[in-house]
Design a protein around this motif. Structure first.
Motif, short mmCIF file in Angstrom:
data_model
loop_
_atom_site.label_atom_id
_atom_site.label_comp_id
_atom_site.label_asym_id
_atom_site.label_seq_id
_atom_site.Cartn_x
_atom_site.Cartn_y
_atom_site.Cartn_z
N SER A 197 -11.24 -27.90 -12.35
CA SER A 197 -10.39 -26.72 -12.35
C SER A 197 -11.23 -25.44 -12.25
CB SER A 197 -9.54 -26.69 -13.63
OG SER A 197 -8.78 -25.51 -13.71
N ILE A 198 -12.32 -25.37 -13.02
CA ILE A 198 -13.22 -24.22 -12.96
C ILE A 198 -13.85 -24.12 -11.58
CG2 ILE A 198 -15.37 -23.26 -13.85
CD1 ILE A 198 -14.63 -24.54 -16.57
N ARG A 200 -12.74 -25.33 -8.65
CA ARG A 200 -11.79 -24.95 -7.59
C ARG A 200 -11.46 -23.46 -7.66
NH1 ARG A 200 -9.64 -30.42 -8.28
NH2 ARG A 200 -10.02 -31.46 -6.28
N ASP A 201 -11.29 -22.95 -8.84
CA ASP A 201 -11.00 -21.53 -8.98
C ASP A 201 -12.15 -20.70 -8.41
OD1 ASP A 201 -9.45 -19.23 -10.19
OD2 ASP A 201 -11.34 -19.03 -11.29
N PHE A 202 -13.37 -21.13 -8.67
CA PHE A 202 -14.55 -20.40 -8.20
C PHE A 202 -14.73 -20.56 -6.69
CE2 PHE A 202 -19.02 -19.41 -7.68
CZ PHE A 202 -19.21 -18.36 -8.56
N SER A 204 -12.60 -21.17 -4.38
CA SER A 204 -11.53 -20.64 -3.54
C SER A 204 -11.90 -19.30 -2.91
CB SER A 204 -10.24 -20.49 -4.36
OG SER A 204 -10.42 -19.57 -5.42
N ASP A 228 -6.64 -26.04 -1.11
CA ASP A 228 -6.38 -25.95 -2.55
C ASP A 228 -7.66 -25.86 -3.38
OD1 ASP A 228 -3.60 -26.24 -2.02
OD2 ASP A 228 -3.87 -28.42 -1.89
N GLY A 229 -8.63 -25.09 -2.90
CA GLY A 229 -9.85 -24.88 -3.66
C GLY A 229 -10.90 -25.94 -3.48
N GLY A 269 -16.13 -19.86 -15.55
CA GLY A 269 -14.72 -19.49 -15.48
C GLY A 269 -14.46 -18.12 -16.06
N ARG A 271 -15.75 -14.76 -15.29
CA ARG A 271 -16.57 -13.97 -14.38
C ARG A 271 -16.88 -12.60 -14.95
NH1 ARG A 271 -14.42 -15.47 -8.27
NH2 ARG A 271 -13.88 -17.63 -8.71
#
Length: 291
Positions: A197-198, A200-202, A204, A228-229, A269, A271
């Motif tokens: 999850s961390i 994919r968020d980064f 993206s 989707d990341g 996560g 930033r």
């Protein structure tokens, strides 16, 4: 001491080390001094960093190598950079590496013909009143042509967002002599789903940038990997996470593939915050205190 010896096997890559705010800049300077004491060989200032950003960290430390990772050739005139480099080299000889990059069409105004522009930029550095020596600069090279330029016109390459397979290909192009210092993202999280999850968020933020996706395509990834990341396969290729053994294994993969130095970017996560506790933990995992 050679450049490879000076930077050592691992360093830290961080956007948070770059700040124009006085209070945040002071914290970054304090963090740089601690990173030096922890045993990291080089500090790579992420994003569109400048010689001035490096100067502040160099003044706060005594021996660690500081590099721009990277300075955008679109936003800084070569003549100015050469002058700033000469001044920094006079005051702190051998402490700075000029990392240069062509950035991305999505970020840089006037972006066109990055390879030709980089060659012209290097020509300008060479012809400055006090040239920037090739052995004190590296290029953010992904594709074969830019890697060849890193070999022929610089001390080596500092590729960002790459895999061990890319590192092996880059080493083949560079040959044995030049420095190869890829960046690797590290998440100090043992829960796989939380780590993904961390990640994919980064990731993206980077996947819309065609320079990166084009490079991934050369490595065998496709459209489904960019949705989707990022696919699980892509995340595993460009991040390290898990317990200490897993993190050490991933760093070792890059070294085994041909990296002289691995620039580690700790991703939390959160930033904008200096991950100082995580940097300490990573130094313990890599046993830098005994290096």
């Amino acid at each position: 001491m050679t450049l490879k010896q000076a930077v050592g096997p691992v360093g830290i890559w961080s956007m948070e080390l770059r700040s124009d705010d006085p209070q945040q800049g002071q914290e970054a300077a304090e963090a740089a001094a601690e990173l030096e004491q922890l045993g990291y060989g080089a500090l790579w200032i992420g994003g569109n960093s400048t010689v001035a950003h490096a100067d502040r960290l160099i003044q706060a430390t005594s021996r660690v190598v500081v590099a721009t990772g990277i300075l955008s050739i679109w936003e800084h005139e070569a003549a100015d950079v050469a002058e700033e480099h000469a001044a920094l080299e006079r005051s702190h000889p051998g402490r700075f590496i000029l990392g240069l990059g062509a950035s991305h069409a999505q970020l840089a105004e006037g972006y066109q013909r990055p390879y030709s522009t980089m060659r012209a930029y290097l020509d300008a550095l060479d012809s400055a009143p006090v040239p920037v020596p090739a052995e004190r600069r590296v290029l953010a090279a992904l594709g074969p042509k830019m890697l060849e330029l890193s070999r022929d016109r610089a001390a080596g390459a500092h590729p960002y967002l790459v895999t061990p397979e890319h590192t092996a290909q880059a080493r083949e192009i560079l040959g044995a002599g030049p420095l190869l210092a890829p960046e690797l993202k590290v998440i100090l999280e043992t829960d796989t789903e939380r780590a993904r999850s961390i990640a994919r968020d980064f990731l993206s933020f980077y996947l819309p940038m065609t320079n990166y996706t084009a490079n991934f395509r050369r490595l065998g990834f496709g459209d489904d990997d960019f949705k989707d990341g990022g696919s699980d396969r892509l995340l595993h290729a460009v991040f390290a996470w898990g317990g200490p053994d897993k993190v050490r294994e991933r760093v070792a993969e890059f070294h085994s593939a041909g990296a002289d130095h691995v620039a580690l970017q700790v991703v939390t996560g959160d930033r904008g915050v200096l991950p100082r506790a995580e940097w300490r933990r990573l130094a313990e995992i890599l046993d830098l205190g005994s290096a």
